[in-house]
Design an enzyme around this catalytic site. Sequence first.
Site, PDB file in Angstrom:
ATOM      1  N   LYS A  95       9.338   5.871  -9.236  1.00  0.00           N
ATOM      2  CA  LYS A  95      10.068   6.794  -8.360  1.00  0.00           C
ATOM      3  C   LYS A  95      10.825   7.878  -9.131  1.00  0.00           C
ATOM      4  O   LYS A  95      10.997   8.987  -8.649  1.00  0.00           O
ATOM      5  CB  LYS A  95      11.058   6.019  -7.482  1.00  0.00           C
ATOM      6  CG  LYS A  95      10.373   5.037  -6.537  1.00  0.00           C
ATOM      7  CD  LYS A  95      10.537   5.451  -5.099  1.00  0.00           C
ATOM      8  CE  LYS A  95       9.601   4.721  -4.152  1.00  0.00           C
ATOM      9  NZ  LYS A  95       9.609   3.255  -4.257  1.00  0.00           N
ATOM     10  N   GLU A 117      16.858   9.077   1.386  1.00  0.00           N
ATOM     11  CA  GLU A 117      16.705   7.855   2.161  1.00  0.00           C
ATOM     12  C   GLU A 117      16.250   6.763   1.195  1.00  0.00           C
ATOM     13  O   GLU A 117      15.675   7.062   0.149  1.00  0.00           O
ATOM     14  CB  GLU A 117      15.630   8.040   3.241  1.00  0.00           C
ATOM     15  CG  GLU A 117      14.177   7.804   2.770  1.00  0.00           C
ATOM     16  CD  GLU A 117      13.652   8.795   1.735  1.00  0.00           C
ATOM     17  OE1 GLU A 117      14.259   9.876   1.586  1.00  0.00           O
ATOM     18  OE2 GLU A 117      12.651   8.494   1.056  1.00  0.00           O
ATOM     19  N   SER A 384       3.384  -0.329 -10.620  1.00  0.00           N
ATOM     20  CA  SER A 384       4.337   0.711 -10.192  1.00  0.00           C
ATOM     21  C   SER A 384       5.790   0.398 -10.511  1.00  0.00           C
ATOM     22  O   SER A 384       6.607   1.297 -10.641  1.00  0.00           O
ATOM     23  CB  SER A 384       4.177   0.973  -8.695  1.00  0.00           C
ATOM     24  OG  SER A 384       4.303  -0.231  -7.958  1.00  0.00           O
TER      25      SER A 384
HETATM   26  C1  LIG Z   1       8.762   2.392  -3.503  1.00  0.00           C
HETATM   27  C2  LIG Z   1       7.811   1.597  -4.287  1.00  0.00           C
HETATM   28  C3  LIG Z   1       6.433   1.514  -3.934  1.00  0.00           C
HETATM   29  C4  LIG Z   1       5.885   2.144  -2.704  1.00  0.00           C
HETATM   30  O1  LIG Z   1       5.967   3.529  -2.649  1.00  0.00           O
HETATM   31  P1  LIG Z   1       4.708   4.464  -2.878  1.00  0.00           P
HETATM   32  O2  LIG Z   1       5.193   5.796  -2.485  1.00  0.00           O
HETATM   33  O3  LIG Z   1       3.594   3.953  -2.024  1.00  0.00           O
HETATM   34  O4  LIG Z   1       4.357   4.387  -4.319  1.00  0.00           O
HETATM   35  C5  LIG Z   1       5.586   0.799  -4.748  1.00  0.00           C
HETATM   36  N1  LIG Z   1       6.032   0.171  -5.857  1.00  0.00           N
HETATM   37  C6  LIG Z   1       7.332   0.214  -6.226  1.00  0.00           C
HETATM   38  C7  LIG Z   1       7.753  -0.520  -7.447  1.00  0.00           C
HETATM   39  C8  LIG Z   1       8.259   0.916  -5.454  1.00  0.00           C
HETATM   40  O5  LIG Z   1       9.543   0.942  -5.831  1.00  0.00           O
END
Ligand SMILES: *Cc1c(COP(=O)(O)O)cnc(C)c1O
Length: 400
Positions: A95, A117, A384
Site C-alpha cells: 500500500k 479510508e 502483498s
Molecule cells: C489491502 C491489502 C490487500 C488488498 O488490496 P488490493 O488493492 O486488492 O491489493 C491485499 N494484501 C494486503 C497485504 C493488503 O494490505
Amino acid sequence: MSSIATDKMPDAGGHFGPYGGRYVPETLMHPLQELEAEYSRAQYDPEFQREFEYYLKDFCGRPTPLYFAERLTRELGGAQIYLKREDLLHTGAHKINNCIGQILLARRMGKTRIIAETGAGQHGVATATVAAMFGLKCVVYMGAVDCERQSLNVLRMKMLGAEVVPVKAGQQTLKEAINEAMRDWVTNIRSTHYILGTVYGAHPYPLMVRNFQRVIGDEARRQILEKRQRLPNYLVACVGGGSNAMGLFYPFLNDESVKMIGVEAGGEGIAAGKHAARFQGGSLGVLQGTRSYLLQDEFGQVQLTHSVSAGLDYAAVGPEHAWLRDLKRVEYTYATDDQALKAFTALARLEGIIPALESAHAVAEVMRRAPGLPRDQVIIINLSGRGDKDVAQAANFIKF
Ligand SMILES: *Cc1c(COP(=O)(O)O)cnc(C)c1O
C-alpha cells in the site's frame, strides 16, 4: 489472444471497456479534474519520477526481492515458485507505493490536509506514515467494527499523529468509511487531498493507483529475466480492490505466454453466500464512483460480505479487473477462509515467512495448482503483505 493496447487503458473518461468512469456528485467533479490534470503533468515530469523513485528506494526499501521458495516448491513437487516480497516494505505491505505517489501529488497541488479510508487499517497506517513524513495533517476514516477488530492498527495510526474517526453508519466497515471520506472531501476540497487506497473509485484513481503500483511488476519482470533468463508461466495475486494484482500484472499484459490469476476471497464458500468473490456472485453496478462488478441483491442493495482477511472484504472490485476478465486476459478464482489459513501456516512453516491473510489467498491457489504443473514451469506469487497483523486472529483457527 491478441495483444492489449495497455497504453490506451483507460480511455480519456476513465473507462475500461464498459467499466470505470466517474460517477460522483457534481461537487466532486472539480477536485477530480484538478487531480487528473496534476497527475497528467506529474506523470511525464522527470522531477516527479525522480522523487517518487527516491522515496520508494530510501524510505520504503525498494526494490523488494524476488525470492525462490525452495521448500514450498519441493513440498508441492511441481512448478517452481517465486515470491515477490512486498511484505518486506516499510509498514508491511504494498500500500505504501501508492501512498508515496499520492502524497507527492498532494504537495504539488499545495494541499495541507490528507484524508483516507481504511478497512483492516493497512492503508490507514501507510497514509498516516507518509503524512507524518511530510508533516501534513491526516484524518483516517475507519468503520467502528473494523476499529475494534484491528485495534493495533488504530494505535499505530494514532502513534503516527493521525486522527482516526470511527464510522458508525450501516455495517460500520469499509464501505461506510469510504462514504465518510467522500463527504469530508466535498466539504474541504481546497485544503484536502483524498488518498484512496486501491484501483477503485472515480477516474483517475484506478489509473493512477495502478501506475503507482506497477513498480511491483516492472521489478519482478527484470528480476525473473535476470535470475532465469525467461518470463514466468504464471503470475498469481490476491484481489481485494485489486491494486497489488494490477501492479504485478500490468507490465506483463502484452506477454502472451504469461498466464495471470487473480484470487478473490471465497470466505465460507460461494454457496453459503458468505464471501467477497465479486466475480462469482456479483453483477454490474455502480458503487462509490465507478462502474464494475459488485455483490448486490435484486434491488441493487449492496450485500454483506465476509472474509477472514479484512483487506479482501469489500463488495466491489476495480474496473480494470472486470475488463481484463471480459478479455479473458486474467483468470479469476477464489480461495476460502480455510484454504487461506492452511496456506498461511504452510508458508510460515516451510519458508519462515508469515504472510498477510490476504496474500495467503494467492498462496492457497498456488498450492492447489503447482503440483499438477511441470517442474520447468515458473510461478510468481505476489506476497502483498506480512502477517504480523494477522497472527492473533489466525491463532483462533489454527491448532498448534
Ligand atoms: C489491502 C491489502 C490487500 C488488498 O488490496 P488490493 O488493492 O486488492 O491489493 C491485499 N494484501 C494486503 C497485504 C493488503 O494490505
